[in-house]
Design a protein around this motif. Structure first.
Motif, PDB file in Angstrom:
ATOM      1  N   ALA A 294       0.353  -1.144  -0.036  1.00  0.00           N
ATOM      2  CA  ALA A 294      -0.153   0.653   0.546  1.00  0.00           C
ATOM      3  C   ALA A 294       0.592   1.157   0.169  1.00  0.00           C
ATOM      4  N   LEU A 295       0.542   2.396   0.373  1.00  0.00           N
ATOM      5  CA  LEU A 295       1.026   3.909  -0.064  1.00  0.00           C
ATOM      6  C   LEU A 295       0.227   4.185   1.090  1.00  0.00           C
ATOM      7  N   ALA A 296       1.121   5.133   1.703  1.00  0.00           N
ATOM      8  CA  ALA A 296       0.967   6.088   2.549  1.00  0.00           C
ATOM      9  C   ALA A 296       1.997   7.188   3.580  1.00  0.00           C
ATOM     10  N   ARG A 297       1.119   7.989   3.782  1.00  0.00           N
ATOM     11  CA  ARG A 297       1.872   9.284   3.734  1.00  0.00           C
ATOM     12  C   ARG A 297       4.002   8.542   3.855  1.00  0.00           C
ATOM     13  N   GLY A 298       4.018   9.193   2.024  1.00  0.00           N
ATOM     14  CA  GLY A 298       5.074  10.029   1.497  1.00  0.00           C
ATOM     15  C   GLY A 298       5.940   8.094   1.815  1.00  0.00           C
ATOM     16  N   ALA A 299       5.474   6.774   1.858  1.00  0.00           N
ATOM     17  CA  ALA A 299       6.080   5.390   1.850  1.00  0.00           C
ATOM     18  C   ALA A 299       5.409   4.226   1.091  1.00  0.00           C
ATOM     19  N   VAL A 300       5.641   3.639   1.258  1.00  0.00           N
ATOM     20  CA  VAL A 300       5.357   2.409   0.585  1.00  0.00           C
ATOM     21  C   VAL A 300       5.133   1.357   1.455  1.00  0.00           C
ATOM     22  N   ILE A 301       4.173   1.263   2.057  1.00  0.00           N
ATOM     23  CA  ILE A 301       3.979  -0.413   3.175  1.00  0.00           C
ATOM     24  C   ILE A 301       3.668  -1.208   2.653  1.00  0.00           C
ATOM     25  N   VAL A 302       4.533  -2.143   3.239  1.00  0.00           N
ATOM     26  CA  VAL A 302       4.668  -3.977   2.783  1.00  0.00           C
ATOM     27  C   VAL A 302       4.324  -4.530   3.421  1.00  0.00           C
ATOM     28  N   ALA A 303       3.194  -5.405   3.246  1.00  0.00           N
ATOM     29  CA  ALA A 303       2.976  -6.576   4.906  1.00  0.00           C
ATOM     30  C   ALA A 303       3.899  -7.549   5.276  1.00  0.00           C
ATOM     31  N   ASP A 304       4.631  -7.714   5.906  1.00  0.00           N
ATOM     32  CA  ASP A 304       5.068  -9.191   5.994  1.00  0.00           C
ATOM     33  C   ASP A 304       4.681  -9.806   6.934  1.00  0.00           C
ATOM     34  N   ALA A 306       5.234 -12.483   8.922  1.00  0.00           N
ATOM     35  CA  ALA A 306       5.815 -12.699  10.157  1.00  0.00           C
ATOM     36  C   ALA A 306       6.294 -11.810  11.378  1.00  0.00           C
ATOM     37  N   THR A 307       6.387 -10.332  10.361  1.00  0.00           N
ATOM     38  CA  THR A 307       6.681  -9.115  11.708  1.00  0.00           C
ATOM     39  C   THR A 307       5.985  -7.795  11.713  1.00  0.00           C
ATOM     40  N   GLY A 308       4.913  -8.127  10.625  1.00  0.00           N
ATOM     41  CA  GLY A 308       3.921  -6.829  10.045  1.00  0.00           C
ATOM     42  C   GLY A 308       4.115  -5.689   9.406  1.00  0.00           C
ATOM     43  N   LEU A 309       4.473  -4.193   9.615  1.00  0.00           N
ATOM     44  CA  LEU A 309       4.255  -3.880   8.038  1.00  0.00           C
ATOM     45  C   LEU A 309       5.818  -2.944   8.494  1.00  0.00           C
ATOM     46  N   TRP A 310       6.347  -3.353   6.915  1.00  0.00           N
ATOM     47  CA  TRP A 310       7.491  -2.112   6.908  1.00  0.00           C
ATOM     48  C   TRP A 310       7.269  -1.143   6.317  1.00  0.00           C
ATOM     49  N   ARG A 311       8.407   0.098   6.188  1.00  0.00           N
ATOM     50  CA  ARG A 311       7.751   1.288   5.844  1.00  0.00           C
ATOM     51  C   ARG A 311       8.645   0.945   5.289  1.00  0.00           C
ATOM     52  N   ILE A 312       9.062   2.121   3.171  1.00  0.00           N
ATOM     53  CA  ILE A 312      10.298   2.153   2.429  1.00  0.00           C
ATOM     54  C   ILE A 312       9.550   3.804   2.270  1.00  0.00           C
ATOM     55  N   ASP A 313      10.472   4.747   2.089  1.00  0.00           N
ATOM     56  CA  ASP A 313      10.490   6.123   2.391  1.00  0.00           C
ATOM     57  C   ASP A 313      10.591   6.111   1.417  1.00  0.00           C
ATOM     58  N   LEU A 314       9.711   7.187   0.513  1.00  0.00           N
ATOM     59  CA  LEU A 314      10.431   7.351  -0.917  1.00  0.00           C
ATOM     60  C   LEU A 314      10.807   8.593  -1.684  1.00  0.00           C
ATOM     61  N   GLY A 315      11.404   8.818  -0.437  1.00  0.00           N
ATOM     62  CA  GLY A 315      12.241  10.036  -0.229  1.00  0.00           C
ATOM     63  C   GLY A 315      13.750   9.517  -0.025  1.00  0.00           C
ATOM     64  N   ASP A 316      14.279   8.761   0.231  1.00  0.00           N
ATOM     65  CA  ASP A 316      15.507   8.042   0.509  1.00  0.00           C
ATOM     66  C   ASP A 316      15.523   7.066   0.433  1.00  0.00           C
TER      67      ASP A 316
END
Length: 431
Positions: A294-304, A306-316
């Motif tokens: 998904a996309l939220a708060r300027g980042a790609v959010i991906v569900a794992d 086994a561990t939860g939600l990860w955030r990949i910042d689209l800026g850095d």
């Protein structure tokens, strides 16, 4: 009792396949699994305090993980430490997990019957029905493993993905019970997983890969790719592949840009334009079993899973684990964003199965709050099915409510002769 004799290490293993990690690179998962092993050894040797400490350390790495909480309860029972057992069960209740506390009944009723009764009530309330949804399609007579759903809001057509049929099915609004083949193996498809309709490009997108459940012809080679089909004609527009990909399954599309996860490799991909190529957006050994995107708060959010939600910042390009609240984020499969920026998640890795909305804080690095939108619906899951993927649009959402993964993954001798459940699509209003 069978449950108490179960290895704590075995309890840590989920139902989804997990990508093996490089042992030379300690990760959240490898450290947590090592802690599980140490806890199991300590428990077997009778060192209950050491087992508890190891499990608490694992819980810090994987907050609200159902298996860790159960392990803490087992340890507390064996140590006859009522306060620790109370705490483990109260954490389960807060995490939205349903669980039978019978193994702890004798110990806890003797310690504080009132407190135990309150815990039982809280755990039972986690199974109470929440939300409303109506059946809009049911594929009677089709024994395929159906995984994904996508709605074309302009034409009211529903698209469904078939894992075992290697095809995309189309349901017209006037014939919801008469699926048509929109695309199939003749277009190069293997098993089909996530789907999306892109209103901007007027394309139907599909993630496809060969897995154990994929029927293959003798000599046929497997693979994985992202496919784009013309929304009107069904003609294949283009197929996107990238070296090193293992299973491109889930993705999201916004403004013509596609972000896709690889459920069998620790990678997230990006396709910046229709004329471009898939590129690696992020590769991180901490990723274990990537699912919805998904996309939220300027980042790609991906569900794992086994561990939860990860955030990949689209800026850095920075990758970080989103800090969870009390509600468990373990076992999330489908994940999409709504128009107002909420995350819509399908949790099927623990009981109860549910659809929930997740709101991140202003930084996008932590969960602000969660809201259960659908739970204990009579069409949600069942013995031989589980809710998987969801597609929100126009203030509503369409959900594949009972994908028959348990049926297709079980030993044939254990399956009911009646076959898998008929794939069912639910429609629900979003708050």
């Amino acid at each position: 009792m069978r449950f108490l004799a179960t290895s704590l290490l075995a309890l840590a293993l989920g139902t989804m396949p997990v990508q093996a990690q490089d042992e030379a690179v300690p990760t959240q998962q490898t450290v947590a699994m090592e802690l599980f092993g140490l806890a199991n050894s300590a428990l077997e040797s009778g060192d209950h305090e050491a087992a508890r400490r190891f499990l608490e350390a694992a819980l810090d790495l994987k907050p609200a993980h159902p298996a860790i909480l159960r392990g803490l309860m087992i340890t507390a029972i064996r140590a006859e430490r009522a306060d620790d057992a109370f705490l483990a069960l109260e954490r389960m209740a807060a995490a939205g997990i349903s669980f039978d506390p019978a193994p702890a009944r004798e110990l806890l009723e003797a310690a504080d019957a009132t407190r135990f009764a309150a815990i039982v009530a809280a755990l039972e309330s986690n199974q109470d029905p929440v939300g409303e949804a109506e059946v809009v399609a049911r594929l009677n007579g089709i024994d395929d493993l159906i995984e994904g759903v996508a709605m074309d809001i302009e034409t009211d057509r529903i698209f469904l993905s078939s894992v075992t049929g290697r095809e995309i099915l189309l349901l017209e609004p006037f014939a919801r019970d008469e699926p048509q083949v929109f695309a199939d193996r003749e277009d190069g498809l293997w098993s089909v997983f996530s789907l999306a309709v892109d209103d901007r490009s007027r394309l139907v997108w599909a993630g496809s890969a060969a897995i154990d459940q994929t029927p293959m012809e003798e000599g046929e080679e497997g693979g994985t790719a992202l496919f784009a089909f013309d929304l009107v004609s069904g003609e294949l527009y283009r197929r996107y592949e990238i070296e090193g990909a293992v299973q491109i399954a889930d993705f999201t599309v916004r403004d013509g840009v596609v972000y896709a996860s690889d459920s069998q490799a620790p990678r997230v991909y990006v396709l910046n334009s229709l004329s471009g190529q898939l590129e690696v957006l992020a590769e991180d050994p901490r990723f274990i079993s990537l699912q919805g995107v998904a996309l939220a708060r300027g980042a790609v959010i991906v569900a794992d899973y086994a561990t939860g939600l990860w955030r990949i910042d689209l800026g850095d390009g920075g990758v970080s684990l989103i800090r969870a609240g009390e509600e468990s984020l373990i076992g999330i499969d489908g994940l999409r964003q709504t128009r107002d920026g909420r995350l819509l998640a399908v949790r099927n890795g623990t009981r109860p199965h549910q659809v929930m909305a997740i709101d991140l804080d202003e930084t996008g690095h932590a969960v602000r709050e969660t809201e259960v939108l659908l739970r204990s619906h009579p069409e949600l899951g069942g013995e031989w099915g589980e809710p998987t993927l969801v597609d929100p649009a126009d203030g509503r959402a369409w959900l594949l409510s009972n994908a028959a993964w348990p049926w297709f993954s079980a030993d044939a001798a254990d399956r009911p002769a009646s076959g898998p459940p008929a794939a069912t699509v639910l429609e629900m209003d979003l708050p």
